[in-house]
Scaffold this active site. Structure first.
Site, PDB file in Angstrom:
ATOM      1  N   LYS A 126     -10.003  -5.196  -6.061  1.00 22.59           N
ATOM      2  CA  LYS A 126     -10.827  -4.157  -6.687  1.00 22.59           C
ATOM      3  C   LYS A 126      -9.983  -3.163  -7.479  1.00 22.59           C
ATOM      4  O   LYS A 126     -10.490  -2.476  -8.355  1.00 22.59           O
ATOM      5  CB  LYS A 126     -11.650  -3.440  -5.622  1.00 22.59           C
ATOM      6  N   LYS A 146      -3.284 -11.234  -7.104  1.00 22.92           N
ATOM      7  CA  LYS A 146      -4.538 -11.651  -6.450  1.00 22.92           C
ATOM      8  C   LYS A 146      -5.681 -10.783  -6.968  1.00 22.92           C
ATOM      9  O   LYS A 146      -5.479  -9.622  -7.348  1.00 22.92           O
ATOM     10  CB  LYS A 146      -4.411 -11.633  -4.933  1.00 22.92           C
ATOM     11  N   LYS A 175       0.832  -1.211   0.000  1.00 21.10           N
ATOM     12  CA  LYS A 175       0.000   0.000   0.000  1.00 21.10           C
ATOM     13  C   LYS A 175       0.863   1.256   0.000  1.00 21.10           C
ATOM     14  O   LYS A 175       0.496   2.261  -0.602  1.00 21.10           O
ATOM     15  CB  LYS A 175      -0.968   0.005   1.183  1.00 21.10           C
TER      16      LYS A 175
HETATM   17  P1  TYM Z   1      -9.583  -7.041   3.188  1.00 21.49           P
HETATM   18  O1  TYM Z   1     -10.661  -6.058   3.453  1.00 21.49           O
HETATM   19  O2  TYM Z   1      -8.507  -6.670   2.228  1.00 21.49           O
HETATM   20  O3  TYM Z   1     -10.170  -8.420   2.711  1.00 21.49           O
HETATM   21  C1  TYM Z   1     -11.215  -9.050   3.397  1.00 21.49           C
HETATM   22  C2  TYM Z   1     -11.075 -10.552   3.358  1.00 21.49           C
HETATM   23  O4  TYM Z   1     -11.071 -11.031   2.003  1.00 21.49           O
HETATM   24  C3  TYM Z   1      -9.917 -11.833   1.789  1.00 21.49           C
HETATM   25  N1  TYM Z   1      -9.457 -11.633   0.404  1.00 21.49           N
HETATM   26  C4  TYM Z   1      -9.199 -12.634  -0.445  1.00 21.49           C
HETATM   27  N2  TYM Z   1      -9.274 -13.970  -0.308  1.00 21.49           N
HETATM   28  C5  TYM Z   1      -8.974 -14.728  -1.383  1.00 21.49           C
HETATM   29  N3  TYM Z   1      -8.582 -14.211  -2.580  1.00 21.49           N
HETATM   30  C6  TYM Z   1      -8.485 -12.868  -2.767  1.00 21.49           C
HETATM   31  N4  TYM Z   1      -8.132 -12.384  -3.957  1.00 21.49           N
HETATM   32  C7  TYM Z   1      -8.802 -12.015  -1.665  1.00 21.49           C
HETATM   33  N5  TYM Z   1      -8.824 -10.666  -1.500  1.00 21.49           N
HETATM   34  C8  TYM Z   1      -9.235 -10.453  -0.226  1.00 21.49           C
HETATM   35  C9  TYM Z   1      -8.887 -11.335   2.797  1.00 21.49           C
HETATM   36  O5  TYM Z   1      -7.913 -12.304   3.071  1.00 21.49           O
HETATM   37  C10 TYM Z   1      -9.763 -11.035   3.987  1.00 21.49           C
HETATM   38  O6  TYM Z   1     -10.023 -12.202   4.737  1.00 21.49           O
HETATM   39  N6  TYM Z   1      -6.979  -6.270   7.348  1.00 21.49           N
HETATM   40  C11 TYM Z   1      -8.126  -6.941   6.769  1.00 21.49           C
HETATM   41  C12 TYM Z   1      -9.451  -6.507   7.381  1.00 21.49           C
HETATM   42  C13 TYM Z   1      -9.490  -6.653   8.864  1.00 21.49           C
HETATM   43  C14 TYM Z   1      -9.588  -7.878   9.600  1.00 21.49           C
HETATM   44  C15 TYM Z   1      -9.585  -7.494  10.959  1.00 21.49           C
HETATM   45  C16 TYM Z   1      -9.694  -9.210   9.220  1.00 21.49           C
HETATM   46  C17 TYM Z   1      -9.427  -5.642   9.764  1.00 21.49           C
HETATM   47  N7  TYM Z   1      -9.481  -6.148  11.019  1.00 21.49           N
HETATM   48  C18 TYM Z   1      -9.669  -8.469  11.977  1.00 21.49           C
HETATM   49  C19 TYM Z   1      -9.778 -10.173  10.236  1.00 21.49           C
HETATM   50  C20 TYM Z   1      -9.772  -9.806  11.586  1.00 21.49           C
HETATM   51  C21 TYM Z   1      -8.150  -6.639   5.293  1.00 21.49           C
HETATM   52  O7  TYM Z   1      -7.571  -5.679   4.829  1.00 21.49           O
HETATM   53  O8  TYM Z   1      -8.927  -7.486   4.571  1.00 21.49           O
END
Ligand code: TYM
Length: 326
Positions: free
Chosen positions: A193, A190, A108
Site C-alpha cells: 500500500k 513487493k 520499517k
Molecule cells: P501483513 O498485514 O503485512 O500482510 C498480510 C498478509 O498478506 C501477505 N502479503 C503478500 N503476499 C503476496 N504478495 C504481496 N505483495 C503481499 N503483501 C502482503 C503477507 O505475507 C501476509 O500473509 N505480521 C503480519 C500480520 C500478522 C500475522 C499474525 C500473520 C500478525 N499476526 C499471525 C499470521 C499469523 C503482517 O504484517 O502481514
C-alpha cells in the site's frame, strides 16, 4: 489454521493472492481462526478513526472473500486479551539477536526512522503469541511473513524444551502462485500500500484497476512476447502469476493463449481478469459493510470462541512458568 492481516491500509491484491485466497482452501479439514491484527498496526502511528473504520472494512472483506463466519472464527485481535498477555511472556523467550535480524523490522525502522519504538522491535513476539495460542498446524501467509513464522517455531521449540510440550510447532503454508505479488510499476518491489500506483486494492474502481494494469511495467526486451522468465522479464512474470492465480491457468497455457500477442493486448486482459475476479468480492463487501449489526455479531461471537481456545493455552503457560492461578 490461523492467520491475520494488519488493518493498516486497504486490502490489496498481494494480501488477497498471498494470504486470504488460500485461507478458505482447507476449511473443511481444519478449524480456522482469522483475525484483524489491530494491535500490530500501532507499531506505526495510525489515525484512530481510520484504524477503527479499516478494521471493520477488513472484516467485511474477509467474509466477502468467502470466509463464512459460521465455519471460520473471525475476530479482532485486541478483543482477545490473551494475545497481549502471551506476547509479553514470549518477549522473555525471544532473543534480542533474533529480533534484530527480522527484515520487516529493518525495513520499517528505515521507513519510520523517527519512531523506532519498542513495539516495532518486539512485534514478532506478539505475532508468535497470536499463532501459538491457537495451536495451529498451518499458518497461511505470503512469502514475506515466512521469517516471522520461522521465528515463532524457534520460540515454541525453545519454550517446549524448557517446559515440555506446551505449544504445537506450526508450519508456514505458502501458496504456489501469488506468494510474492510484485508492484505493477516497480516489479523489483513487493506490492504494498505504500506504493499505491503499483498496488491494486480489492475495493478499487474497475477503471482505476485497468489504468494501473495498462501502465504496468513489462520490459524493454526486443522479444516482446509473453513468456515466463522471472529473471529477465520480472514485470511480465508478475503479470503472468497474477493472471494464473485469478484464472487457474498454468504458465504454459497462458503462453499459448497470448502467443503472437504484444504486451498492449496482454496487459488489459490481465486487468480485465482481475476486475472480474474482484467484482463479486467488492459488491458483497459493500453490502456486508452496510450491515453494522451483523458485523458486530460476527466479531463478538468470534472473540468469544477465540478467547475460549486462547485462554486454554494461556492457563497452561501460566502454570508451567510458575504464575499463581487466578
Ligand atoms: P501483513 O498485514 O503485512 O500482510 C498480510 C498478509 O498478506 C501477505 N502479503 C503478500 N503476499 C503476496 N504478495 C504481496 N505483495 C503481499 N503483501 C502482503 C503477507 O505475507 C501476509 O500473509 N505480521 C503480519 C500480520 C500478522 C500475522 C499474525 C500473520 C500478525 N499476526 C499471525 C499470521 C499469523 C503482517 O504484517 O502481514
Amino acid at each position: 489454521m490461523l492467520s491475520g492481516i494488519q488493518p493498516s491500509g486497504d486490502l490489496h491484491l498481494g494480501n488477497y493472492l498471498g494470504a486470504i485466497k488460500n485461507w478458505g482452501s482447507r476449511a473443511e479439514e481444519f478449524d480456522c481462526y482469522y483475525f484483524m491484527a489491530d494491535l500490530h498496526t500501532i507499531t506505526v502511528r495510525q489515525v484512530p478513526a481510520d484504524l477503527r473504520r479499516r478494521t471493520l472494512e477488513q472484516l467485511a472483506q474477509y467474509i466477502a472473500c468467502g470466509l463464512d463466519p459460521e465455519k471460520n472464527t473471525l475476530f479482532i485481535q485486541s478483543h482477545v486479551p490473551a494475545h497481549a498477555e502471551l506476547g509479553w511472556i514470549l518477549n522473555c523467550y525471544t532473543m534480542f539477536g533474533e529480533l534484530s535480524r527480522m527484515t520487516q523490522f529493518k525495513d520499517k525502522a528505515a521507513k519510520h526512522a523517527d519512531n523506532v519504538n519498542g513495539g516495532l522491535f518486539t512485534y514478532p513476539s506478539l505475532m508468535a503469541a497470536d499463532i501459538l495460542l491457537y495451536q495451529p498446524d498451518l499458518v497461511p501467509v505470503g512469502h514475506d511473513q515466512k521469517q516471522h513464522v520461522e521465528l515463532t517455531r524457534n520460540v515454541a521449540q525453545r519454550f517446549n524444551h524448557i517446559y515440555g510440550d506446551v505449544f504445537k510447532v506450526p508450519e508456514p503454508y505458502i501458496p504456489k502462485t501469488g506468494a510474492r505479488v510484485m508492484s505493477l510499476n516497480a516489479p523489483d518491489s513487493k506490492m504494498s500500500k505504500s506504493m499505491p500506483e503499483g498496488c491494486v486494492f480489492l475495493m478499487e474502481k474497475p477503471e482505476d484497476i485497468q489504468r494501473k494494469f495498462k501502465r504496468a511495467i513489462t520490459d524493454s526486451d526486443t522479444e516482446r512476447c509473453v513468456r515466463y522468465d522471472p529473471e529477465h522479464k520480472p514485470g511480465v512474470a508478475n503479470l503472468m502469476s497474477i493472471y494464473s492465480a485469478v484464472t487457474g491457468q498454468s504458465y504454459e497455457q497462458i503462453e499459448a493463449e497470448f502467443d503472437g500477442c504484444g504486451y498492449g493486448q496482454f496487459k488489459p486482459r490481465v486487468g480485465e481478469a482481475v476486475i472480474e475476479h474482484l467484482r463479486p468480492i467488492r459488491e458483497e463487501a459493500s453490502r456486508i459493510l452496510a450491515d453494522k449489526a451483523y458485523l458486530e455479531s460476527v466479531y463478538k461471537s468470534g472473540a468469544e470462541k477465540a478467547s475460549y481456545t486462547a485462554n486454554k493455552t494461556l492457563r497452561k503457560v501460566y502454570k508451567k512458568i510458575g504464575l499463581v492461578a487466578r
